[in-house]
Structures are given as C-alpha cells and as structure tokens.
Design a protein around this motif. Structure first.
Motif, PDB file in Angstrom:
ATOM      1  N   TYR A   1       0.825  -1.201   0.000  1.00 49.81           N
ATOM      2  CA  TYR A   1       0.000   0.000   0.000  1.00 49.81           C
ATOM      3  C   TYR A   1       0.863   1.256   0.000  1.00 49.81           C
ATOM      4  O   TYR A   1       0.593   2.196  -0.765  1.00 49.81           O
ATOM      5  CB  TYR A   1      -0.916  -0.006   1.223  1.00 49.81           C
ATOM      6  N   GLN A   2       1.908   1.278   0.821  1.00 51.34           N
ATOM      7  CA  GLN A   2       2.800   2.428   0.875  1.00 51.34           C
ATOM      8  C   GLN A   2       3.485   2.652  -0.466  1.00 51.34           C
ATOM      9  O   GLN A   2       3.619   3.794  -0.933  1.00 51.34           O
ATOM     10  CB  GLN A   2       3.854   2.217   1.965  1.00 51.34           C
TER      11      GLN A   2
ATOM     12  N   ARG B   1       0.983   4.194  -2.893  1.00 53.06           N
ATOM     13  CA  ARG B   1       0.751   5.615  -2.598  1.00 53.06           C
ATOM     14  C   ARG B   1       1.909   6.479  -3.078  1.00 53.06           C
ATOM     15  O   ARG B   1       1.700   7.576  -3.603  1.00 53.06           O
ATOM     16  CB  ARG B   1       0.561   5.815  -1.097  1.00 53.06           C
ATOM     17  N   GLU B   2       3.131   5.997  -2.903  1.00 52.78           N
ATOM     18  CA  GLU B   2       4.293   6.765  -3.330  1.00 52.78           C
ATOM     19  C   GLU B   2       4.348   6.923  -4.847  1.00 52.78           C
ATOM     20  O   GLU B   2       4.777   7.958  -5.355  1.00 52.78           O
ATOM     21  CB  GLU B   2       5.570   6.084  -2.843  1.00 52.78           C
TER      22      GLU B   2
ATOM     23  N   ARG C   1       1.665   6.700  -6.914  1.00 54.15           N
ATOM     24  CA  ARG C   1       0.389   7.111  -7.490  1.00 54.15           C
ATOM     25  C   ARG C   1       0.462   8.464  -8.196  1.00 54.15           C
ATOM     26  O   ARG C   1      -0.063   8.596  -9.316  1.00 54.15           O
ATOM     27  CB  ARG C   1      -0.677   7.142  -6.405  1.00 54.15           C
TER      28      ARG C   1
END
Length: 586
Positions: free
Chosen positions: A286-287, A290-291, A293
C-alpha cells in the motif's frame, strides 16, 4: 522485463515435496462427509452411466457444482478404479500443478530464489495441503483462477509473443466456471478490474487484452455445457442452479454462516506460518502504491516502445488487490466455509515471499522482526493446543456420539504430543535464527520443515485411528450391503445420512433422518429384500415393522440389519460384532 530461467533442481525439489505431501496416504482414509461423499459419488455415477453431461447424486439431478471435476473423476476412475485414491487424485494432481505454475510464474518475473520461496509458501500451509487431498472442487478451481490471473498479468505486461498469455486469462476463467460456477469468473474479474482501476491501465488492457475476442473464447469454452443442461433439464436445472449460486451468496446454506470476521482466523491459521508476514507485506504494498500514485496519475498512457510494463512494485500491488478483493467478496457472501477463501492463497504467497526476500536483503525491513515474533507467538499457542487436544477430545467426545458412535472408546494417541514437541522446538529455532540478521534464512527452512513434519505426523499417526473408528465403519457396512443387494433391492440409511454411503454401496440409497419414522415405515412396507444401515443406538427407535430385521454385520457403533441373510461377505469380514478397539495412547 528480465527473463529468468527455472532451475531444474528446484523444480525436482518442488515436485518431490508436493508429491510427497499430496499423495502420501491419499487413499488410506475413507471419504469425509458431506462434500467428498457427494462429489465422489456423482463422479462414480457419471462413470457408471456414461452420461458426461448430466451430473447426478443418488440418481437425482445434482447442480450444486458444474461438471468439470466429475469429468476428471470419471477419467481417474477409468485409470485407477472406483476408490478413494481415484476420487482424490485430480485434486492432488492439480495441487502439484499449481505449485509448479506458481514457481514458474514468480521465477519468470523475480528470479528463481523468490520463485522457490513463493512456491514453498503456497505448498507448506494447512489450507492448500488439505484442499489438495480432498475430493472437492477447490484445488482445481484455485489452479484455474490462478492460471487466469497469471495469464492476465503476462498478457498485459509482456511484449512480443508473451502477449499471447492473455488467452489464458479467458480460458482459465472458462474452465474455473465449469469447475465451480460463477465464482470461477468472479475471482479473476474482481482482481483484474481492481488492478486496472488502481493503475489506470484501461487503455492498455483494451489494446492488449482483446476483450471482445476473449469474451467469445470464454463463451465457446464454458457455454456449451450450461446450454446443454438448460436445454435438457429446463427449469429443473435453472431454478436449482440459482439456489446454489445467488441463493448461497444471499443466505446461509446448510448452516454454513458465520460473522463478518470469519475469514480472518481462516487466513491466519490456514496460511500459517507465512500468514504472519501478511500484515507488513500488505502495508508495504500500500505504501509503495501511494508513493507511485502521483507519477502514474500524470503518465498512465502506454509507455514508449521498449519500456517494460509491470516493473517495480506492481506485482505486489496486483497481489494485494487480489487478496483484498477476493477476501471482501467472500466475506460479503452469507454462506461461509474455510475452503471458499482458497483462491486468494496464491496472492498470499506472492506477498509473503516478496516480503521475506526483501527482509533477507535488508535486515532493517520494517515489520520483519515483528512478523517473526508474531509467528512465534501463534506457534506457541498452537503447541499448547496440540498438547491439549487429547484431553479436550476425551472431555467432549460424548457430544460427538451422534455422528461417531465409538467416539468415547478411543483417543488421539501420541500424534498430537509429537506435533506439539515439533512446534515448540521449531519456534525456539525460529527465534534464534530469525532474529539473527546473519542467519535469518535458516528460519524459513525450520518453519517449512516443521509444518511438513506436523502434517505427516497427522497423516501417519492420527488419521488412521480416526478413520478406523469414526469414518470407515458405516462405509464398510455400505460396501457389504452393496455386494449383496440387487438393483431392485432396497438399502436404507437411517439416522446417519452420510452421502458417502452411496459411494461405497455403489447403488442408490434411501436416506431417512431419525425423526422421519413414518417415512421409514413406508419404506419398510415395500416388498423384496431390504437392508438398514444405522447407528446401533437407533435400533430401539425402529418401528415394529422392523422387528423381522436381524443384525448381519456390526462395525464400531454401526449395524447392518437385513430381512434376509447375507449371501456374500466382504473379504476378511466376519458377521459378528468386532472386538473392542485398542484404546490408542494408553
């Protein structure tokens, strides 16, 4: 994208280990009820009748599952005969094939080391080992849903001839749908749609995925059987099929419910010991998403020629979305069983293997030490549970007498104590090696070896006793009845309505629950030879019409009654009650 070759020695290791764990003692235990008994008998009836279109159970149309597994069982029966091994062999073969496919896929993308970790993680967990040893649809389903999703990934991200893997996406969905109905296309579609939405690759899929031609391929492969069933059986098929698909999703069937949290412990224990890596692995994926995206939001069109798609962390995103989407889908279903969640286990193995491989490269990987402590904590609890199992079984065995009349007459033996000792030693070694940055890799071998050892202990030491006194007795009596009854004769299963009785009798059976005495009276009023198979404690509940029936055979709490003497005894069988069983573990 770098192409990395599989190592023959690793493939041989996986084939040997998966073959050992899936096939050892595969036919030594009687069929469990209810699913194994129903599926094996439906396959046997298809084999006996030669009708490869219409599945039946006990002579009645069966639409709970589509036809593909019955085709596999029919082929297996023709090769190995009608027996437990043949009924389970398709699941075991597809289990081995899944492990090999998973290894080849991960090796192609991430190299043989991560491929080996991922394949061993997918193999060495209780859920996958159990599903690969049972005559049910799930092992075959998981293979085809996984094939579909791997075809989707490769077709979307490979260049040149590799793009043709996209056809496996549609073919896998079609065969999965022939195996277990709508869930066969739901799992791949949910995952693919979530991935395309998260990575903004709709245009890429439209250009590479050939959705219109792919849909045609899906319909060509899956459609004919469904169309034939509807044409032959009409509403009798469509109405029952609706009950077993939409109805199963909207309302619990056969008491298989549970709260929204049901699958959390299933994944934790079913994928243990590797499940302890999943929280950190999911957070890491997930991290990473997000980075990346913002960059993808600015540039989500097709890249320039030669730029690889699916590089970086996208495989972990794909696996995380696969896990989350399928987990939520099955959690929303009202009918819940532990094996339903099986199609997300390949995603679990990708996430856990990627996390572990990263931890070996970078000892400071966030969450690694916590995951090892988590593994140890669950392991110590399991060791306590194994050691307590014999005393708990003795304490509560009286409540199992209805299904297993001899439950109070035997125990679990020394197997649970050996399993507890193995787990205790393994947890100590995992702590010693796993928390040491320089020797951490050994902890993986310890965890996997402990799981395999405990599983083999259960198969070799615990299962034989359970089979002899709890599973096999009514099946042995059903087999004896089948040897002596003609097609026009009648076999009644009263009180214990296990579907496997029909498989062992190799004939139709009149199943009558204990509370339907009037129905039993009516059945006993029929002329001709009749046998009644029932738990011994139900003899006093028989109506007066059964007074002429005499005991023919007895097996550990079950009795076979007949209104005529038995003509043929099964080899090695005596028509008297067996001697009291040896009490295991004393």
């Amino acid at each position: 994208m770098d192409r990395m070759s599989a190592r023959p020695i690793q493939l041989l290791l996986l084939l040997f280990l998966s073959g050992l764990l899936f096939f050892t003692g595969l036919g030594s235990m009687g069929l469990t009820d209810r699913d194994e008994g129903r599926n094996a008998e439906a396959g046997r009836e298809m084999f006996a009748s030669g009708d490869l279109v219409t599945p039946t159970f006990n002579g009645v149309l069966r639409v709970a599952k589509p036809v593909f597994v019955y085709w596999l069982m029919t082929a297996s029966y023709s090769l190995f005969g009608v027996n437990e091994f043949a009924a389970r062999a398709p699941s075991a073969l597809f289990g081995v094939a899944l492990i090999v496919m998973h290894y080849l896929f991960l090796t192609r993308l991430r190299g043989p080391t991560l491929g080996l970790y991922g394949a061993l993680m997918l193999l060495l967990n209780i859920e996958m080992l159990a599903l690969g040893r049972m005559a049910i649809t799930d092992s075959v389903l998981i293979f085809f849903t996984t094939l579909s999703l791997y075809g989707f990934w490769l077709g979307l991200h490979e260049s040149g001839a590799g793009r043709h893997w996209i056809w496996a996406f549609y073919a896998g969905m079609a065969l999965a749908t022939l195996t277990k109905g709508p869930v066969g296309f739901a799992v791949p579609l949910i995952t693919a749609l979530l991935y395309l939405a998260a990575t903004r690759q709709w245009r890429v899929f439209w250009q590479r995925g050939a959705p219109i031609v792919g849909l045609s391929l899906f319909l060509i492969l899956a459609g004919p059987w469904y169309a034939a069933m509807f044409l032959i059986h009409g509403d009798a098929y469509s109405s029952q099929a609706k009950v077993h698909t939409v109805g199963r999703f909207l309302a619990p069937m056969e008491g298989h419910g549970g709260g929204w949290w049901f699958y959390f412990p299933v994944v934790l224990l079913g994928f243990y010991p590797w499940s302890t890596f999943l929280p950190a692995a999911l957070y890491r994926a997930y991290q990473s998403w997000r980075e990346c995206r913002p960059l993808r939001d600015r540039n989500h069109e097709l890249p320039a020629s030669g730029t690889p798609l699916g590089s970086g962390k996208e495989l972990e995103w794909f696996a995380a979305l696969w896990f989350v989407g399928v987990f939520i889908f099955f959690s929303l279903s009202s009918t819940r069983l532990p094996h339903y969640i099986g199609p997300l286990f390949p995603a679990c193995a990708i996430l856990a293997a990627s996390f572990w491989a990263q931890g070996l490269k970078d000892p400071s990987t966030k969450g690694l030490r916590g995951s090892i402590h988590f593994m140890m904590g669950i392991g110590y609890l399991l060791a306590v549970g194994f050691a307590s199992a014999p005393s708990l079984f003795a304490k509560f065995s009286g409540k199992m007498v209805k299904e297993f009349p001899f439950a109070t007459q035997f125990d679990l033996g020394i197997g649970p104590y050996i399993g507890a000792a193995i787990v205790l030693v393994a947890m100590g070694l995992i702590g010693y090696f796993g928390l040491n940055d320089n020797r951490r890799g050994i902890a993986f071998a310890v965890a996997g070896g402990a799981l395999a050892s405990v599983f083999l202990v259960a198969i070799l030491l615990v299962v034989p006793g359970l089979n002899r006194y709890a599973i096999a007795p009514p099946q042995e009596l059903a087999y004896a009845a089948g040897l002596n009854l003609n097609p026009s004769d009648q076999l009644i299963a009263f009180g214990s309505t296990r579907p496997s009785i029909a498989f062992y009798a190799k004939r139709t059976v009149t199943f009558i629950p204990a509370n339907e005495i009037d129905r039993l009276r009516k059945a006993l009023g029929k002329e001709g030879r009749t046998m009644i198979l029932l738990p011994e404690y139900f003899q006093d509940a028989l109506p007066k019409e059964a007074a002429v029936f005499q005991p023919i055979l007895k097996r550990y709490g079950y009795v076979l009654l007949g209104n005529e003497p038995m003509v043929t005894l099964p080899q090695g069988t005596k028509s008297t009650a067996p001697p009291p069983p040896k009490i295991l573990g004393h």
